[in-house]
Design a protein around this motif. Sequence first.
Motif, PDB file in Angstrom:
ATOM      1  N   MET A  74       0.799  -1.221   0.000  1.00 47.12           N
ATOM      2  CA  MET A  74       0.000   0.000   0.000  1.00 47.12           C
ATOM      3  C   MET A  74       0.836   1.277   0.000  1.00 47.12           C
ATOM      4  O   MET A  74       0.410   2.295  -0.531  1.00 47.12           O
ATOM      5  N   THR A 102      -6.407   8.043   1.185  1.00 47.56           N
ATOM      6  CA  THR A 102      -5.826   7.611  -0.084  1.00 47.56           C
ATOM      7  C   THR A 102      -5.840   6.086  -0.251  1.00 47.56           C
ATOM      8  O   THR A 102      -6.094   5.578  -1.335  1.00 47.56           O
ATOM      9  N   THR A 103      -5.533   5.354   0.767  1.00 41.45           N
ATOM     10  CA  THR A 103      -5.341   3.897   0.783  1.00 41.45           C
ATOM     11  C   THR A 103      -4.176   3.487  -0.117  1.00 41.45           C
ATOM     12  O   THR A 103      -3.114   3.170   0.379  1.00 41.45           O
ATOM     13  N   THR A 104      -4.396   3.492  -1.422  1.00 43.81           N
ATOM     14  CA  THR A 104      -3.296   3.192  -2.351  1.00 43.81           C
ATOM     15  C   THR A 104      -3.449   4.099  -3.563  1.00 43.81           C
ATOM     16  O   THR A 104      -4.482   4.730  -3.747  1.00 43.81           O
ATOM     17  N   VAL A 105      -2.411   4.114  -4.399  1.00 45.11           N
ATOM     18  CA  VAL A 105      -2.437   4.880  -5.647  1.00 45.11           C
ATOM     19  C   VAL A 105      -2.746   3.914  -6.785  1.00 45.11           C
ATOM     20  O   VAL A 105      -2.375   2.741  -6.735  1.00 45.11           O
TER      21      VAL A 105
END
Lengths: 411, 411
Positions: B64, B272-275
């Motif tokens: 992540m 955001t959590t992940t991009v």
Amino acid sequence: MVLIAPFEVTAWVDEHAHNVKHDLAGSVCAPLSIKDLIELSRQSDETRKALDFNLIDLDYNSPMQGGYKLRDNLAALYSIQAHGDRKHTVTRENILTCNAGIDANHIVLAALIGPTDHVICHYPTYQQLYEVPRSLGAEVSLWRSDPANGWKLDVGVLRSLVKHNTKMIILNVPQNPTGVIIPQWQLEEVVALARDRGIIVFCDEAFRPLFHGISSSHPDCPDSIVHLGYEKVVATGTMSKGFSLPGIRAGWIVSMDPQIVRDCFKMRYYTTTTVSQLNEAVASEALDDRCVHAILDRNLANCKSNVRAWQDFITEHEWACSWTQPIAGTTALVKFHRDGRPVDDVKLCLLAQEKADVCLIPGRKCFGDGVDFEGYVRIGVGLHPTRVREGLSKLAEFMKEDFSSVPCSSN
Amino acid sequence: MVLIAPFEVTAWVDEHAHNVKHDLAGSVCAPLSIKDLIELSRQSDETRKALDFNLIDLDYNSPMQGGYKLRDNLAALYSIQAHGDRKHTVTRENILTCNAGIDANHIVLAALIGPTDHVICHYPTYQQLYEVPRSLGAEVSLWRSDPANGWKLDVGVLRSLVKHNTKMIILNVPQNPTGVIIPQWQLEEVVALARDRGIIVFCDEAFRPLFHGISSSHPDCPDSIVHLGYEKVVATGTMSKGFSLPGIRAGWIVSMDPQIVRDCFKMRYYTTTTVSQLNEAVASEALDDRCVHAILDRNLANCKSNVRAWQDFITEHEWACSWTQPIAGTTALVKFHRDGRPVDDVKLCLLAQEKADVCLIPGRKCFGDGVDFEGYVRIGVGLHPTRVREGLSKLAEFMKEDFSSVPCSSN
């Protein structure tokens, strides 16, 4: 010092789900690739064309609020989902695109909630929904659903929680982690209460429209909150769950109140600016009429199959497990007990990972503020059915060989 | 009511830049397409392969914190940019990927600043950098640069602004909107002051490494803040400016302090959590050794050409315009005056749009809190040089025919 509590479920997934062989906990529907989208499309050539990015100048998305095609496809999705006589017209002007549901929820809360506000949040739920208001200085009351009674809610209790400064009621339908819904009649009661007091109703709808255990034409099946005939509502959605595309980080905010849209847009300038052109292009195509039905049909079938597999597992292990069978979304809570007492959820999950290479999510730690939901673990029912069955057979071995060494909760 | 002031520059761009023929204000380097990346790569076949997304399962990015390839390419970029004897080793562990610079900046501020803190912010600058701390309840002091003296700063003034509860000094190098730098020797003075008091230094480095008017080997050319030998620093960067990819929304946070990285990561779970996997794949490839030099060479050449074009324009119109010629980044402020008095910046921009189909950004409105920088407009020097020259010729016509009707500032 960071002024927000740790986000337990995301931290747990980040630490435990990546290197494990059998993920039984993830909340996504089995992810798709671009090749998959092309193959499942009713017009593969059109889809292939729409997903050929090579010539796009990778400039800021225009308009900033979100591309027209994505917002129009979303508007159409909301319109077809409404119960006939309650249908409201959602247009692109009601919608802001975002970097997935996490960004959408954060914007709604940061835009609309401040230190003098009181909010009421459906519980248990995704921790972001009550932790962000707390971090913004608001007072948060939890509207608790009853684990002993199928996670049902009581609007009388909700009424008793309302204060003079209650700004927002936060719902999550279908609900993560329980996999239940708020039935339409009860949603109408909530909206009536909110309307009386001028309270905003914010519904995290990340798991719409995955109704796998109730027909979408059943009178209890809830409409999106935007179709309840009340203007001061705001909903969020994402491509990450029911649409199988967590890797593109595309989500949205929709509201029937132009002022709420403006307020969220104003905050979004400070957090987001625009959404990736690539991500919007994939999301638009997945939501296009030529793709969206095949995606949802696939995912509903997977959910149904996985719920059956879990029901078989739970029936077989009824000496140790129980649940409220989920009817919507991709998650559920399963309670594990030993000698009549709930087990320690964290130790169960760690031991299952160590012994069976299985990932489960501890319910008390990740959804119970470390206090509630002793013995519960969250599981996922949207994943690949073959992988779920493989994982469950490993978990069955674990139950036979290792479950007896899981300690009971010490609370 | 939203508890944050309107984000003037983004709102202006959103309202005015999309439908205008001649954008003279945008802060990006002329955007690239995937086809462009393949063509400029030293190994086009490898780049084509890296940018073929069709088979990627679009699941959450893993880990992540950001994919290894992107974080490793970023680490390499920071390492090669450092002045030899000051070089520190940046590794993937120092980096968090984000949804562009706006998300990166927001996370840093939301993670590290709270209601009891005081922060000092370089001014003028990108409004997010002081408005988000204000909205978080912090007290903000502005460290003002001197428009009459090439936007120079005085560390003595900075010292006088420090309070017992100063948590952070916020810098922006190269600076938006002025296009100037803080020279290395002065950055060292700032860091020495911060180190004495244990203050975090946060530098928005969105416009690195675009040093078009100073050699990167010149002793005044500033290193990234992470290379100043002080641990409590945090920098942000983005693919949107110097790397010509605003459409992919990829940025990052980098810090030499593991606690700052952890604090930002903790907040990032909530925002955001992940991009996006797609965005990270494009960013990784653009930063790969086989592409990055060609991109930067192109953009530095464009900036130099545009600065010359603007200098010609300003020399020709010295009866009405003046500036501090920018040496870094993609922006500058140009002052417009009439009869010895600054013009009304908003009216100038609106009239230039109406009469010449040119977009400029009003400096007082968008960078001066509505009070400072009368008569200034922000312009962009990273855009396509042919388009800039076309726009300038329209602006020259406007100066001849319509400038006399622009009112002077009434302040």
